[in-house]
Design an enzyme around this catalytic site. Structure first.
Site, short mmCIF file in Angstrom:
data_model
loop_
_atom_site.label_atom_id
_atom_site.label_comp_id
_atom_site.label_asym_id
_atom_site.label_seq_id
_atom_site.Cartn_x
_atom_site.Cartn_y
_atom_site.Cartn_z
N ASP A 143 11.58 -0.18 -6.18
CA ASP A 143 11.89 0.90 -5.25
C ASP A 143 12.04 0.30 -3.85
OD1 ASP A 143 12.33 3.36 -4.24
OD2 ASP A 143 10.28 4.11 -4.47
N THR A 149 11.13 2.10 -0.78
CA THR A 149 9.95 2.48 -0.01
C THR A 149 8.69 1.94 -0.67
OG1 THR A 149 11.09 4.51 0.62
CG2 THR A 149 8.73 4.41 1.03
N ASP A 207 5.40 3.36 -7.08
CA ASP A 207 4.14 3.89 -6.59
C ASP A 207 4.11 5.41 -6.58
OD1 ASP A 207 5.92 4.37 -4.58
OD2 ASP A 207 4.77 3.38 -2.99
#
Length: 832
Positions: free
Chosen positions: A320, A322, A558
């Site tokens: 990802d 972010t 996350d």
């Protein structure tokens, strides 16, 4: 039956349970006395952790093994003959068990300590205060609060719901989140996809749904491990070979050679002991345990041991943006008001109200909350639509103050509008852009968001991780492809990836344009590296498409939107700060939240698996030559009766085969099993190992047998000299196999090989060791014969090695140079 008292908003305020007259206040939760009563009654959630074996299980697993059983039987036979010295191999039982137990207990302590840090802690209401508790401390009737990304730790009943959506895909396979209202049941093992609420624990401990699944799954706790299954297959085959080999040797010693029972049994044991690859399982256990400990020192929790093997095979990392390439935290950079929008003070009031009333703010909302601290004074929201990765927006209604939505500009805006063009222009610089708009519908309306009027662009600044570029360079040097898969705007994602030098990062693809067909999707993934506006279900499909092309995929994430992809990936890697759901399904948890830790994780997997394969060559070569030698000697005994010639006894004593393994296998294997190794693991472990072990073992067995036959025909030699002559040849060729396995060379490997040669020279040179081990190299002709045929065997092993390399297209180098290990300059510690 339970009786509920319902408040004005349709939320249960108290629950009375029959069979005790217990009343639970859902707002305040259980009292201390009620908790103590339930603990005393055993109504707790104390479920044994199946991820970690108990000390008792570790001891039992290391003592009662197939190899130890074989060695104990052989040791008993030798001791029965009265030859204690020849029973030295019995020390292997103690070493195998002791070292295995110590290392696994060390690994267990490391894992248990990290698991406590990583453990999801639900917010439980007790005496009017919400406190984080370990799942095992939850008791029956506890009131547990829920927010986006939270894992449901016990079965329960919803008592309050604010647009609560629960994803039960890990239990049912159904990908669509299920809306939950007060009074509906909720199952452990699911997680919150959106919204918030609270629920009462109705089933805890072994009664909970997830606990029952875990109990059923505990029979299959180890995921498939090619390495483990390959070694098990080899051990079973060796066990079956030992029966006819032992029978042949006994027949030869007793009936053909006419030896007494004691020497005959010693000869049989000497033939069978080297067939057992006693150190292979030990080295495998040590390598895995040390890998776990080393990763633990880097704040990396390995939740499934076979994950280390999977790490070694990874060739694609899906990451990802972010929290991976950029820091988790953000800050509000600026507000760009739309033409004709409301007054700036109203815009700020709306943003402040939305941020302050969000019970579980994400990083974007937190940045807004920190920048706009003034209280808007709008009161509580009359309707809430929580953010979800699928719809890409959230909203809140405030009665007379209007309906407000906050989300992705390219989802909420007309793509041809000036506002959409401006948002894309800002996003192309790597900034995160959200759009605040007002709606004509309440945000909980089925047709929401309805007609959205743009009010302002909310520009958030993300900080690129300082180690992100170095990490991407490492993966590129190791031929591991990185795919950036993000829910953010594709242009913004591409700007960040491009600034870090990721190949293809400046050519991002909007996931809304991706094909649904898996083959076509795989084609796109082969040619592109950066993707934006990816939905959670698309992340899962992208992982499957990559796997369909034979890739071993690691997925990092996350957020709750990453759960499905993490579960389906070959290796799921969660950040320690990630949602409880992502940490629960991942095999690896990076507790330090650093993407830069991942190269060390991959390098450790490669080191462990590559070294196990390397030392397997040594152990299995010994097994092959022992089998060949035993059968050749045994067959001559049978043929001697038929053809009337002098039979041969087995050439070695048990003590001879013990020292033969010391410096050709034992000590070198231990050192090599812990050495640096950056080669990516490949499938086909057993065939690849046998390509070296089989020809090398046959060459050693046959050459040693020929030397022994020639020495035996020289009637001037004593049995001790005959055995020593054969042993010299065996050791010479076995040392060369070690030299082959140790390639490519670096200085310490050359020292290791030289030290092994020196060890044998000392054993044969010192009078004490010659006497103790019954070695007699004094006959010059016999020793010359042994060295000559040993040299022939060395040449044959070398030729077979090069032929095998040529046939299977493997790159063979004698020496390691800095160019052979790209990435070492930046990540040398990964292999220390």
């Amino acid at each position: 039956m339970a009786h509920e008292h319902i408040g004005s908003e349709g939320t249960a305020t108290s629950i009375a349970r029959d069979g005790g007259g217990v009343t639970v206040d859902v707002v305040r939760g259980l009292t201390a006395d009620q908790v103590a009563s339930r603990i005393a009654s055993g109504q707790t959630n104390d479920v044994p952790d199946r991820a970690s074996r108990s000390v008792k299980d570790i001891v039992r697993g290391n003592v009662f093994t197939r190899i130890n059983a074989i060695l104990v039987v052989l040791l008993a036979i030798v001791l029965a003959t009265g030859s204690v010295i020849d029973g030295m191999f019995g020390l292997l039982i103690v070493a195998n068990s002791g070292i295995g137990i110590i290392q696994e207990i060390r690994a267990k302590k490391t894992l248990d300590a990290l698991a406590i840090v990583s453990q999801a802690k639900p917010m439980v209401r007790r005496d009017g205060v919400a406190v984080p508790l370990a799942p095992k401390d939850v008791v029956l009737d506890d009131i547990i609060e829920l927010g986006s990304g939270d894992q449901i730790v016990v079965d329960g009943e919803v008592v309050s719901s604010s647009a609560l959506e629960v994803d039960e895909s890990l239990l049912t396979g159904e990908a669509d989140p299920v809306h939950k209202n007060a009074g509906e049941s909720i199952l452990s093992g699911s997680f919150v996809a959106a919204g918030s609420g609270a629920y009462r624990a109705t089933k805890v401990g072994g009664d909970a749904y997830a606990a029952k699944l875990a109990e059923e799954a505990s029979k299959f706790t180890l995921v498939h491990s090619e390495l483990r299954s390959g070694i098990d297959s080899i051990l079973k085959f060796i066990t079956y070979l030992m029966i006819p080999a032992g029978a042949l040797i006994i027949y030869n010693q007793l009936f053909s050679s006419g030896e007494s029972l004691g020497p005959a049994l010693n000869g049989m044991v000497a033939a069978l002991v080297p067939m057992v690859p006693e150190g292979l399982v030990l080295m495998t256990s040590i390598a895995f345990a040390v890998g776990v400990i080393r990763l633990g020192q880097r704040q990396c929790l390995v939740q499934e041991l076979p994950a280390i093997e999977g790490l070694a095979r990874v060739d694609v990392v899906c990451a990802d943006k972010t929290g991976t390439l950029t820091e988790n935290g953000m800050r509000l950079s600026e507000l760009k008001l739309a033409d004709g929008s409301a007054d700036e003070s109203v815009i700020k009031a709306a943003l402040a109200a939305m941020a302050s009333s969000d019970p579980r703010p994400n990083a974007s909302v937190l940045a807004i909350r920190e920048s706009l601290t003034d209280d808007a004074g709008w009161g509580a929201a009359t309707a809430v639509a929580p953010f979800s990765s699928a719809k890409k927006w959230s909203g809140q209604s405030y009665g007379v103050h209007g309906n407000w939505v906050l989300g992705a500009p390219d989802v909420l805006l007309d793509p041809s509008s000036e506002m959409a063009r401006l948002a894309e222009e800002i996003g192309s610089t790597g900034l995160r852009v959200l759009m605040l708009g007002s709606s004509n519908l309440s945000v909980d309306d089925v047709d929401a968001p309805g007609v959205v009027t743009p009010e302002a662009l909310v520009v958030l600044e993300q900080k690129v991780r300082p180690d992100a570029q170095e990490t991407l360079e490492y993966f590129a040097s190791q031929r591991v492809a990185v795919k950036v898969i993000s829910g953010d705007n594709a242009v913004s994602v591409g700007a960040v990836a491009g600034s870090l030098g990721l190949e293809g990062g400046d050519r991002p693809i909007d996931a809304r344009e991706l094909p649904d067909d898996q083959e076509k999707l795989a084609d796109v993934l082969d040619g592109a590296t950066t993707f934006g506006r990816v939905r959670p279900d698309q992340k899962r499909e992208m992982v499957a498409a990559l796997q369909s092309r034979g890739h071993t995929v690691a997925m990092t994430g996350d957020g709750v939107n990453d759960v499905l992809a993490l579960k389906d990936a070959d290796i799921g890697v969660s950040m320690g700060s990630g949602s409880p759901a992502t940490r629960a399904v991942a095999q690896i948890v990076l507790l330090d939240n650093k993407f830069a830790t991942l190269p060390y994780v991959v390098a450790e997997g490669r080191r462990v698996i590559g070294n196990i394969e390397r030392v397997s060559n040594l152990f299995l070569t010994k097994t092959v030559y022992s089998v060949v030698l035993a059968f050749l000697v045994g067959i001559t005994g049978v043929l001697s009766k038929m053809l009337d010639f002098e039979p041969l006894s087995y050439p070695f004593l048990p003590r001879h085969v013990t020292i033969a393994a010391w410096f050709t296998i034992g000590i070198p294997a231990f050192i090599l099993s812990l050495a640096p190794n950056n080669e990516r693991a490949r499938s086909g472990f057993v065939p690849r190992v046998m390509r070296l072990a089989l020809p090398s073992g046959i060459i050693i067995g046959v050459t040693t047998f020929i030397v022994y036959v020639l020495a035996h025909r020289n009637h001037d030699l004593t049995p001790e000299q005959e055995g020593t002559t054969a042993l010299i040849t065996l050791i010479m060729i076995a040392l060369w196999v070690l030299a082959v396995v140790a390639r490519p060379y670096v200085w310490w490997k050359l020292v290791l090989i030289g030290g092994s040669v020196a060890g044998y020279l000392i054993l044969f040179a010192l009078p004490f060791t010659r006497e103790f081990f019954k070695l007699d190299p004094s006959n010059v002709a016999a020793t010359t014969l042994a060295i000559t045929l040993g040299a022939v065997g060395v040449v044959l092993v070398e030729v077979s090695w090069w032929v095998s390399a040529r046939l299977h297209g493997e790159k063979r180098k004698l020496f390691t140079t800095p160019d052979d290990l790209p990435g070492e300059h930046h990540h040398a510690e990964a292999s220390k």
